[in-house]
Every structure is written in C-alpha cells, then in structure tokens.
Scaffold this motif. Structure first.
Motif, PDB file in Angstrom:
ATOM      1  N   GLU A  32      35.030  72.262   0.521  1.00 25.92           N
ATOM      2  CA  GLU A  32      34.391  72.235   1.839  1.00 25.92           C
ATOM      3  C   GLU A  32      33.734  73.583   2.116  1.00 25.92           C
ATOM      4  OE1 GLU A  32      33.849  69.869   4.144  1.00 25.92           O
ATOM      5  OE2 GLU A  32      32.781  71.453   5.199  1.00 25.92           O
ATOM      6  N   GLY A  33      32.452  73.669   1.874  1.00 27.93           N
ATOM      7  CA  GLY A  33      31.762  74.935   2.143  1.00 27.93           C
ATOM      8  C   GLY A  33      32.284  76.016   1.222  1.00 27.93           C
ATOM      9  N   GLY A  34      32.879  77.065   1.836  1.00 28.69           N
ATOM     10  CA  GLY A  34      33.390  78.185   1.027  1.00 28.69           C
ATOM     11  C   GLY A  34      34.789  77.914   0.498  1.00 28.69           C
ATOM     12  N   TYR A  35      35.199  78.810  -0.358  1.00 28.42           N
ATOM     13  CA  TYR A  35      36.539  78.758  -0.963  1.00 28.42           C
ATOM     14  C   TYR A  35      37.625  78.862   0.112  1.00 28.42           C
ATOM     15  CZ  TYR A  35      40.476  81.023  -3.478  1.00 28.42           C
ATOM     16  OH  TYR A  35      41.692  81.381  -3.977  1.00 28.42           O
ATOM     17  N   GLY A  36      38.688  78.101  -0.052  1.00 29.77           N
ATOM     18  CA  GLY A  36      39.764  78.179   0.941  1.00 29.77           C
ATOM     19  C   GLY A  36      41.047  77.509   0.480  1.00 29.77           C
ATOM     20  N   ILE A  37      41.925  77.229   1.459  1.00 29.69           N
ATOM     21  CA  ILE A  37      43.278  76.769   1.119  1.00 29.69           C
ATOM     22  C   ILE A  37      43.309  75.408   0.425  1.00 29.69           C
ATOM     23  CG2 ILE A  37      44.676  78.147   2.710  1.00 29.69           C
ATOM     24  CD1 ILE A  37      44.486  75.885   4.747  1.00 29.69           C
ATOM     25  N   ALA A  38      42.364  74.515   0.740  1.00 34.35           N
ATOM     26  CA  ALA A  38      42.383  73.212   0.065  1.00 34.35           C
ATOM     27  C   ALA A  38      42.046  73.400  -1.417  1.00 34.35           C
ATOM     28  CB  ALA A  38      41.407  72.251   0.729  1.00 34.35           C
ATOM     29  N   ASP A  39      41.093  74.304  -1.697  1.00 37.46           N
ATOM     30  CA  ASP A  39      40.749  74.584  -3.097  1.00 37.46           C
ATOM     31  C   ASP A  39      41.961  75.149  -3.845  1.00 37.46           C
ATOM     32  OD1 ASP A  39      37.797  74.101  -2.853  1.00 37.46           O
ATOM     33  OD2 ASP A  39      38.044  75.689  -1.367  1.00 37.46           O
ATOM     34  N   TRP A  44      41.261  67.138   3.192  1.00 35.92           N
ATOM     35  CA  TRP A  44      41.511  67.415   1.774  1.00 35.92           C
ATOM     36  C   TRP A  44      42.967  67.798   1.536  1.00 35.92           C
ATOM     37  CZ3 TRP A  44      38.789  65.269  -1.622  1.00 35.92           C
ATOM     38  CH2 TRP A  44      37.414  65.123  -1.493  1.00 35.92           C
ATOM     39  N   LEU A  45      43.537  68.562   2.458  1.00 38.76           N
ATOM     40  CA  LEU A  45      44.951  68.934   2.286  1.00 38.76           C
ATOM     41  C   LEU A  45      45.823  67.677   2.262  1.00 38.76           C
ATOM     42  CD1 LEU A  45      45.169  72.024   4.702  1.00 38.76           C
ATOM     43  CD2 LEU A  45      45.340  72.092   2.197  1.00 38.76           C
ATOM     44  N   VAL A  74      52.172  75.232   5.682  1.00 41.30           N
ATOM     45  CA  VAL A  74      52.361  76.643   5.297  1.00 41.30           C
ATOM     46  C   VAL A  74      51.003  77.279   4.986  1.00 41.30           C
ATOM     47  CG1 VAL A  74      53.375  78.183   3.554  1.00 41.30           C
ATOM     48  CG2 VAL A  74      54.734  76.305   4.502  1.00 41.30           C
ATOM     49  N   LEU A  75      50.174  76.543   4.244  1.00 41.38           N
ATOM     50  CA  LEU A  75      48.860  77.100   3.880  1.00 41.38           C
ATOM     51  C   LEU A  75      47.998  77.333   5.120  1.00 41.38           C
ATOM     52  CD1 LEU A  75      48.141  75.027   0.649  1.00 41.38           C
ATOM     53  CD2 LEU A  75      48.519  77.501   0.791  1.00 41.38           C
ATOM     54  N   GLN A  76      48.052  76.395   6.061  1.00 48.28           N
ATOM     55  CA  GLN A  76      47.255  76.592   7.291  1.00 48.28           C
ATOM     56  C   GLN A  76      47.800  77.757   8.107  1.00 48.28           C
ATOM     57  OE1 GLN A  76      45.803  72.787   9.282  1.00 48.28           O
ATOM     58  NE2 GLN A  76      47.209  71.966   7.757  1.00 48.28           N
ATOM     59  N   TYR A  77      49.115  77.888   8.128  1.00 47.63           N
ATOM     60  CA  TYR A  77      49.727  79.015   8.852  1.00 47.63           C
ATOM     61  C   TYR A  77      49.266  80.346   8.245  1.00 47.63           C
ATOM     62  CZ  TYR A  77      53.280  82.188  10.666  1.00 47.63           C
ATOM     63  OH  TYR A  77      53.906  83.253  11.274  1.00 47.63           O
ATOM     64  N   GLY A 117      39.372  84.591   5.313  1.00 50.11           N
ATOM     65  CA  GLY A 117      38.399  83.496   5.351  1.00 50.11           C
ATOM     66  C   GLY A 117      38.826  82.261   4.581  1.00 50.11           C
ATOM     67  N   LEU A 118      40.094  81.920   4.664  1.00 44.03           N
ATOM     68  CA  LEU A 118      40.589  80.782   3.880  1.00 44.03           C
ATOM     69  C   LEU A 118      40.509  79.450   4.624  1.00 44.03           C
ATOM     70  CD1 LEU A 118      43.663  82.514   2.165  1.00 44.03           C
ATOM     71  CD2 LEU A 118      41.419  82.010   1.151  1.00 44.03           C
ATOM     72  N   LEU A 119      40.068  79.496   5.889  1.00 40.32           N
ATOM     73  CA  LEU A 119      39.834  78.275   6.674  1.00 40.32           C
ATOM     74  C   LEU A 119      38.499  78.460   7.386  1.00 40.32           C
ATOM     75  CD1 LEU A 119      42.868  77.089   8.888  1.00 40.32           C
ATOM     76  CD2 LEU A 119      41.481  75.682   7.376  1.00 40.32           C
ATOM     77  N   PRO A 120      37.629  77.457   7.350  1.00 37.72           N
ATOM     78  CA  PRO A 120      36.345  77.641   8.027  1.00 37.72           C
ATOM     79  C   PRO A 120      36.519  77.738   9.543  1.00 37.72           C
ATOM     80  CG  PRO A 120      36.546  75.419   7.129  1.00 37.72           C
ATOM     81  CD  PRO A 120      37.740  76.167   6.671  1.00 37.72           C
ATOM     82  N   GLU A 121      35.597  78.404  10.197  1.00 36.57           N
ATOM     83  CA  GLU A 121      35.696  78.533  11.659  1.00 36.57           C
ATOM     84  C   GLU A 121      35.207  77.282  12.361  1.00 36.57           C
ATOM     85  OE1 GLU A 121      33.937  82.217  12.949  1.00 36.57           O
ATOM     86  OE2 GLU A 121      35.348  83.315  11.660  1.00 36.57           O
ATOM     87  N   ASP A 122      34.224  76.633  11.784  1.00 37.59           N
ATOM     88  CA  ASP A 122      33.654  75.432  12.391  1.00 37.59           C
ATOM     89  C   ASP A 122      34.717  74.319  12.483  1.00 37.59           C
ATOM     90  OD1 ASP A 122      31.234  73.684  13.051  1.00 37.59           O
ATOM     91  OD2 ASP A 122      32.155  72.631  11.357  1.00 37.59           O
TER      92      ASP A 122
END
Ligand SMILES: N[C@@H](CCC(=O)N[C@@H](CS)C(=O)NCC(=O)O)C(=O)O
Length: 209
Positions: free
Chosen positions: A146-153, A95-96, A68-71, A80-85
C-alpha cells in the motif's frame, strides 16, 4: 518496552519494526516449553502462550501481531510505517487482516505444524494458491502492498520466510518472490532476520542435543 519473541516466528515483524524505528526495546526469548530466557513461565504473562506480546511503557501487555505492529508504528511515527491518509491506513489494516488470517493461520500454521494430519496439510496447501494469486496480481504493479513500505509489508515478508520450510514453492508467483527479495534486502529486515536465524539455529541445536 519488552518484546516477547521466538526466533523466526511472526514476532520477527515487531523486531523489524523496532529496528526500522531505531527504537530501544528489551527482547525476551520464549522457548517451546513456554519459558522465557530469564526463567519466567510465559503462560503467566500471555495465557495463549503465543508470541508476539509487547509489554508497553505503560506496563500493560499487548498481544496479537496486527495490533502490536500498529502500536509500534503509531508509537514511532517518524519511521513512517503507517500511512497518514485514512483510506490508505484502512487498506493497510485490510492487508494485516489478510496476512494474519488467510496466510499465516489458514495456510502456514497447518503446513508448519508437525502434528497436523496429512489431509489438513493438503487442505492448507490447496488454500495457498488463491491467496498467492491475489498477492501476485496486486504486487505485479507495486513495490509495496500500500503506497510506501510499512508494517503490512514487514508482516508479509516474515510469513514468506516460512515458505521453504512449509514446502511452498513461490516460483509460480514471481512478483511475490521479487517482493520478498526486495524486503530481505532492507537493512533492518536483513539484520533482524540474521540475528533471529542464529537464535533459531541455536534452539534447533539444543533440541537435537
Ligand atoms: N493470533 C496471534 C497468533 C500468533 C501466533 O500464531 N504466534 C505463533 C508464532 S508465529 C506462536 O506463538 N505459536 C506457538 C503457539 O501457538 O503455542 C497473533 O496474531 O499474534
């Protein structure tokens, strides 16, 4: 979109992601008896009876917090909740998986479940230290997983909310504690948590009445 949630459960992560993305959604509360706030039998919606579940704009139902979070992150890329790289995305998925299986399910579910026998709780508590050590070592030199703030955080912050209720004292893991405080200070996290905590208290009040 319709998010099925229970107050202060892991579904809080999806609410935070939606707030971070400034996205509109219908939030439908599910109670312990597996009924939705508007009287539906939630098991007819999700046979597992678990939250989160997301009714997508396409009308299909998505379950499993990590999915759900990735979706949500992919639906609202501007947040910007998932890195592009690609490598960084893989590490976010790592991490998820870690948070879902090693922390949420292996440690916190038995510690929070009043029906779990004492030896199961002791086993879960025993597992907590190594997992928190891993996080401590990782977060000692980083602001986010992982880098910037996102869904795993976001997911990790929601799981760490449960620590005081589970009897897990985070004092020996200061970087983990500092991470949790940093996350709690974000507007979207603070707002979502405040709203759901009020709903959680109301649920407790009704159960006690
Ligand atoms: N595998 C599911 C587990 C979700 C889960 O454990 N949800 C909890 C709330 S944090 C729940 O709904 N528990 C009630 C139940 O299991 O009946 C996921 O990762 O989304």
């Amino acid at each position: 979109m319709e998010l099925f949630f229970s107050p202060m459960a892991c579904s809080l992560a999806s609410r935070i992601a939606l707030y971070e993305a400034d996205a509109q959604a219908l939030f439908t509360q599910v109670d312990k008896a597996k009924r939705t706030a508007d009287g539906r039998d939630y098991r007819q919606i999700n046979p597992m009876g678990q939250v989160p579940a997301l009714r997508t704009p396409g009308g299909w139902l998505l379950t499993e917090n990590a999915a759900v979070l990735q979706y949500l992150a992919e639906s609202f890329p501007a947040a910007g909740l998932l890195p592009e790289d690609a490598d960084a995305r893989s590490r976010v998925r790592q991490w998820l998986g870690f948070i879902a299986t090693e922390l949420h399910k292996a440690v916190f579910v038995p510690l929070l479940d009043p029906r779990a026998p004492a030896d199961v709780k002791a086993y879960a508590m025993d597992k907590a230290a190594l997992r928190l050590d891993v996080l401590q070592a990782h977060l000692q030199t980083r602001e986010y997983l992982e880098g910037g703030y996102g869904i795993a955080d976001i997911y990790l912050a929601v799981v760490l909310n449960w620590a005081p209720f589970a009897g897990v004292d985070l004092t020996p893991w200061p970087a983990v504690r500092a991470f949790h405080r940093r996350l709690q200070a974000r507007d979207a996290v603070a707002r979502a948590t405040r709203e759901e905590y009020a709903l959680f208290q109301e649920e407790q009040r009704l159960r006690a009445a």
